[in-house]
Design a protein around this motif. Structure first.
Motif, short mmCIF file in Angstrom:
data_model
loop_
_atom_site.label_atom_id
_atom_site.label_comp_id
_atom_site.label_asym_id
_atom_site.label_seq_id
_atom_site.Cartn_x
_atom_site.Cartn_y
_atom_site.Cartn_z
N THR A 218 0.85 -1.20 0.00
CA THR A 218 0.00 0.00 0.00
C THR A 218 0.88 1.24 0.00
OG1 THR A 218 -1.88 -1.01 1.14
CG2 THR A 218 -1.64 1.36 1.39
N HIS A 219 0.55 2.18 -0.90
CA HIS A 219 1.27 3.46 -0.91
C HIS A 219 0.27 4.60 -0.97
CE1 HIS A 219 3.98 6.69 -1.87
NE2 HIS A 219 3.29 6.96 -2.96
N VAL A 220 0.42 5.56 -0.04
CA VAL A 220 -0.41 6.77 -0.02
C VAL A 220 0.40 7.94 0.52
CG1 VAL A 220 -2.88 6.22 0.04
CG2 VAL A 220 -1.48 5.75 2.04
N HIS A 221 -0.22 9.11 0.54
CA HIS A 221 0.44 10.35 0.96
C HIS A 221 -0.28 10.93 2.20
CE1 HIS A 221 1.55 11.08 -3.61
NE2 HIS A 221 2.00 9.92 -3.15
N PRO A 222 -0.26 10.26 3.34
CA PRO A 222 -1.05 10.74 4.49
C PRO A 222 -0.41 11.98 5.15
CG PRO A 222 -0.40 8.42 4.70
CD PRO A 222 0.43 9.02 3.64
N GLY B 105 8.66 13.98 2.53
CA GLY B 105 7.79 15.00 1.93
C GLY B 105 6.80 14.42 0.93
N HIS B 106 6.58 13.13 0.98
CA HIS B 106 5.81 12.44 -0.08
C HIS B 106 4.79 11.47 0.50
CE1 HIS B 106 6.32 9.31 -3.64
NE2 HIS B 106 5.07 9.51 -3.33
N GLY B 107 5.21 10.52 1.33
CA GLY B 107 4.23 9.55 1.83
C GLY B 107 4.89 8.37 2.50
#
Ligand SMILES: [Zn+2]
Length: 268
Positions: A106-110, A170-172
């Motif tokens: 799973t990859h997201v930008h929380p 700075g990304h996720g």
């Protein structure tokens, strides 16, 4: 050729991507940012991931038939005409290559995770949910750019090592697990810890207290519920507590969400 299992995995991956939106990890102007993938059990050198190029690209409304089948080099195998793999597919493929045990990424930008990485704040254990995830310092990929090629994908996979999570400055963040449930729930727990870290930092500054290792050990080394006399009396032998209620709830919500229907009928 029938790919019944591909279709089952596509369904599961579409539901998991919708859960990212439903739980707030990919909403608002991040509505199209993020992706869950899952390795296909019958074809372990392939996985299914949310793609790009849809008429409406939001995690909230993805459908099983929108999902993309990809090989372990990140190459497109199957998906709807006009769509492609997600832009950061090399992060998924590099991790699946390096970690045969991983079944889902799973990859997201929380918000709070991203903020902690930008501020170079090490996440500290703050509360029960996800406490063990941040006991040791998590690795950080020191770039804000997206992960687009093999070199970058392999750097992220190497930083992840045999862990459950890697942060991207700075990304996720990217989490892994045995199933979409595990990789998504790990991400939710990680964002919870990051949020509590931010509150603590705001309230008390850099030297705020956090949960000590001994207390984490106390929590993880507890007696099983079934072995406690006041439960053993009422629960059948061999009973184990039912876990996964959060996942069951959210997957039910997104599978029955009328607002996720992709199109309205335009008046003719
Ligand atoms: Zn990203």
């Amino acid at each position: 050729m029938s790919h019944r299992q591909w279709d089952e995995v596509k369904y599961e991956v579409a539901v998991a991507n919708r859960v990212l939106a439903e739980t707030g990890l990919a909403t608002g102007f991040r509505a199209s940012l993020g992706h869950v993938s899952m390795r296909i059990p019958s074809d372990p050198d392939k996985f299914v991931v949310k793609g790009r190029g849809y008429a409406v690209d939001s995690l909230h409304s993805v459908r099983p038939e929108d999902m993309i089948v990809v090989d372990l080099n990140g190459e497109f195998v199957d998906g709807p005409v006009g769509s492609s793999q997600c832009f950061e597919v090399k992060m998924h493929s590099s991790i699946f290559q390096a970690r045969p045990d991983v079944k889902s990424v799973t990859h997201v930008h929380p918000h709070f995770i991203v903020l902690a990485t930008t501020l170079r704040q090490r996440l500290r254990p703050m509360n029960q949910e996800g406490v063990a995830l941040v006991k040791d310092e998590l690795p950080v990929w020191p770039h804000i750019k997206t992960v687009q090629n093999d070199v970058e994908g392999k750097e992220v996979a190497a930083l992840l090592g045999d862990g459950k999570a890697v942060l991207l400055r700075g990304h996720g963040a990217t989490t892994v697990g045995n199933s979409p449930e595990e990789s998504v729930m790990t991400m939710l727990n990680l964002e919870e810890q990051a949020k509590m870290n931010y509150y603590a930092l705001s309230a008390m500054g850099q030297d705020h207290p956090y949960i000590e290792d001994e207390l984490i050990a106390e929590m993880t080394e507890r007696t099983a519920i079934i072995d406690l006399p006041h439960f053993a009396k009422v629960l059948p032998a061999g009973w184990r507590p039912r876990v996964g209620g959060v996942w069951q709830y959210y997957t039910r919500v997104v599978q029955n969400d009328p607002s996720a229907a992709p199109e309205m009928n335009r008046p003719s």
